[in-house]
Scaffold this motif. Sequence first.
Motif, short mmCIF file in Angstrom:
data_model
loop_
_atom_site.label_atom_id
_atom_site.label_comp_id
_atom_site.label_asym_id
_atom_site.label_seq_id
_atom_site.Cartn_x
_atom_site.Cartn_y
_atom_site.Cartn_z
N TYR A 37 -49.84 -24.27 3.00
CA TYR A 37 -51.25 -24.18 2.61
C TYR A 37 -51.41 -24.13 1.09
CZ TYR A 37 -50.65 -19.11 2.03
OH TYR A 37 -50.22 -17.86 1.63
N VAL A 38 -50.39 -23.64 0.38
CA VAL A 38 -50.46 -23.59 -1.08
C VAL A 38 -50.22 -24.97 -1.67
CG1 VAL A 38 -49.41 -22.60 -3.17
CG2 VAL A 38 -49.75 -21.17 -1.15
N TYR A 39 -49.12 -25.62 -1.27
CA TYR A 39 -48.85 -26.92 -1.89
C TYR A 39 -49.81 -28.01 -1.42
CZ TYR A 39 -45.78 -28.36 2.08
OH TYR A 39 -45.26 -28.68 3.30
N LEU A 40 -50.34 -27.91 -0.20
CA LEU A 40 -51.34 -28.88 0.24
C LEU A 40 -52.65 -28.71 -0.54
CD1 LEU A 40 -50.71 -28.91 4.10
CD2 LEU A 40 -50.20 -30.74 2.45
N ALA A 41 -53.01 -27.48 -0.84
CA ALA A 41 -54.19 -27.24 -1.68
C ALA A 41 -53.96 -27.79 -3.08
CB ALA A 41 -54.51 -25.75 -1.73
N ALA A 42 -52.74 -27.66 -3.59
CA ALA A 42 -52.42 -28.20 -4.91
C ALA A 42 -52.53 -29.73 -4.92
CB ALA A 42 -51.02 -27.77 -5.33
N ILE A 43 -52.04 -30.37 -3.86
CA ILE A 43 -52.15 -31.82 -3.75
C ILE A 43 -53.61 -32.23 -3.75
CG2 ILE A 43 -51.82 -33.78 -2.17
CD1 ILE A 43 -49.14 -32.43 -1.35
N GLN A 44 -54.43 -31.55 -2.95
CA GLN A 44 -55.85 -31.89 -2.88
C GLN A 44 -56.57 -31.62 -4.21
OE1 GLN A 44 -57.26 -33.68 -0.49
NE2 GLN A 44 -55.21 -33.73 0.38
N THR A 45 -56.13 -30.62 -4.93
CA THR A 45 -56.72 -30.33 -6.24
C THR A 45 -56.41 -31.46 -7.21
OG1 THR A 45 -56.56 -27.95 -5.88
CG2 THR A 45 -56.75 -28.69 -8.16
N ILE A 46 -55.16 -31.92 -7.22
CA ILE A 46 -54.77 -33.03 -8.10
C ILE A 46 -55.58 -34.28 -7.74
CG2 ILE A 46 -52.88 -34.58 -8.73
CD1 ILE A 46 -50.99 -32.10 -8.29
N VAL A 47 -55.74 -34.53 -6.45
CA VAL A 47 -56.51 -35.69 -6.00
C VAL A 47 -57.98 -35.56 -6.44
CG1 VAL A 47 -57.36 -36.93 -3.96
CG2 VAL A 47 -54.98 -36.18 -4.07
N ALA A 48 -58.55 -34.38 -6.31
CA ALA A 48 -59.96 -34.18 -6.71
C ALA A 48 -60.14 -34.41 -8.20
CB ALA A 48 -60.41 -32.77 -6.32
N VAL A 49 -59.22 -33.91 -9.01
CA VAL A 49 -59.30 -34.13 -10.45
C VAL A 49 -59.10 -35.62 -10.75
CG1 VAL A 49 -58.27 -33.59 -12.69
CG2 VAL A 49 -58.60 -31.78 -11.01
N GLY A 50 -58.20 -36.26 -10.01
CA GLY A 50 -57.98 -37.70 -10.17
C GLY A 50 -59.20 -38.52 -9.81
N ASP A 51 -59.99 -38.05 -8.86
CA ASP A 51 -61.24 -38.73 -8.51
C ASP A 51 -62.22 -38.70 -9.68
OD1 ASP A 51 -60.45 -39.42 -5.97
OD2 ASP A 51 -61.54 -37.79 -4.99
N LEU A 52 -62.26 -37.58 -10.37
CA LEU A 52 -63.22 -37.42 -11.46
C LEU A 52 -62.74 -38.03 -12.78
CD1 LEU A 52 -64.30 -33.72 -10.84
CD2 LEU A 52 -65.61 -35.79 -10.37
N HIS A 53 -61.42 -38.02 -13.00
CA HIS A 53 -60.88 -38.49 -14.29
C HIS A 53 -59.65 -39.37 -14.07
CE1 HIS A 53 -63.51 -35.70 -16.42
NE2 HIS A 53 -63.21 -34.82 -15.48
N PRO A 54 -59.83 -40.52 -13.41
CA PRO A 54 -58.67 -41.36 -13.09
C PRO A 54 -57.94 -41.90 -14.32
CG PRO A 54 -60.70 -42.54 -12.62
CD PRO A 54 -61.07 -41.11 -12.93
N GLN A 55 -58.66 -42.13 -15.42
CA GLN A 55 -58.01 -42.67 -16.61
C GLN A 55 -56.99 -41.70 -17.19
OE1 GLN A 55 -61.31 -42.34 -16.20
NE2 GLN A 55 -62.22 -44.37 -16.31
N GLN A 56 -57.20 -40.42 -17.00
CA GLN A 56 -56.26 -39.42 -17.49
C GLN A 56 -55.20 -39.07 -16.45
OE1 GLN A 56 -59.56 -36.68 -18.44
NE2 GLN A 56 -58.46 -36.35 -20.37
N ILE A 57 -55.60 -38.97 -15.21
CA ILE A 57 -54.73 -38.44 -14.17
C ILE A 57 -53.76 -39.47 -13.61
CG2 ILE A 57 -54.68 -37.32 -11.90
CD1 ILE A 57 -55.66 -35.60 -14.32
N LEU A 58 -54.21 -40.69 -13.37
CA LEU A 58 -53.32 -41.70 -12.79
C LEU A 58 -52.06 -41.93 -13.63
CD1 LEU A 58 -55.82 -44.28 -11.27
CD2 LEU A 58 -54.30 -42.74 -10.05
N PRO A 59 -52.18 -42.15 -14.95
CA PRO A 59 -50.94 -42.32 -15.73
C PRO A 59 -50.09 -41.05 -15.75
CG PRO A 59 -52.83 -43.07 -16.99
CD PRO A 59 -53.36 -42.40 -15.76
N LEU A 60 -50.74 -39.91 -15.83
CA LEU A 60 -50.02 -38.65 -15.91
C LEU A 60 -49.16 -38.40 -14.67
CD1 LEU A 60 -49.69 -36.01 -17.59
CD2 LEU A 60 -51.54 -35.08 -16.19
#
Length: 117
Positions: A37-60
Amino acid sequence: IQELDDSGNALAEDDVAVLIKEIIRLSIVALSDSESYVYLAAIQTIVAVGDLHPQQILPLISWGVVLGRISLSGSQDFGDVEMGLSKEQRIKLAEALIFTIRRRAATEEYVPFLVDS
């Protein structure tokens, strides 16, 4: 979509960038947790931030999967962080990358962020 502070005012771009990197740093740390439940929440958090800021998150996160480390340049408050990733973290980060690409519909608009990274 705008990021707002506690009083409802829009945050400056520099503040948003620092917050994004801190959220990603905390999420990367959580990817190493043994509780699903911790690492799945982390994955979903990264995905949510990637939805909002793909130009920063996708390369990172692409570089994180490929190189096994992530470099986050910070601010005076957080500083620069170089994080080495375990195999498990890389696998989970790859999952976040795949989810982000699927949710963004992976149009040609994002190909340069992934290929030229």
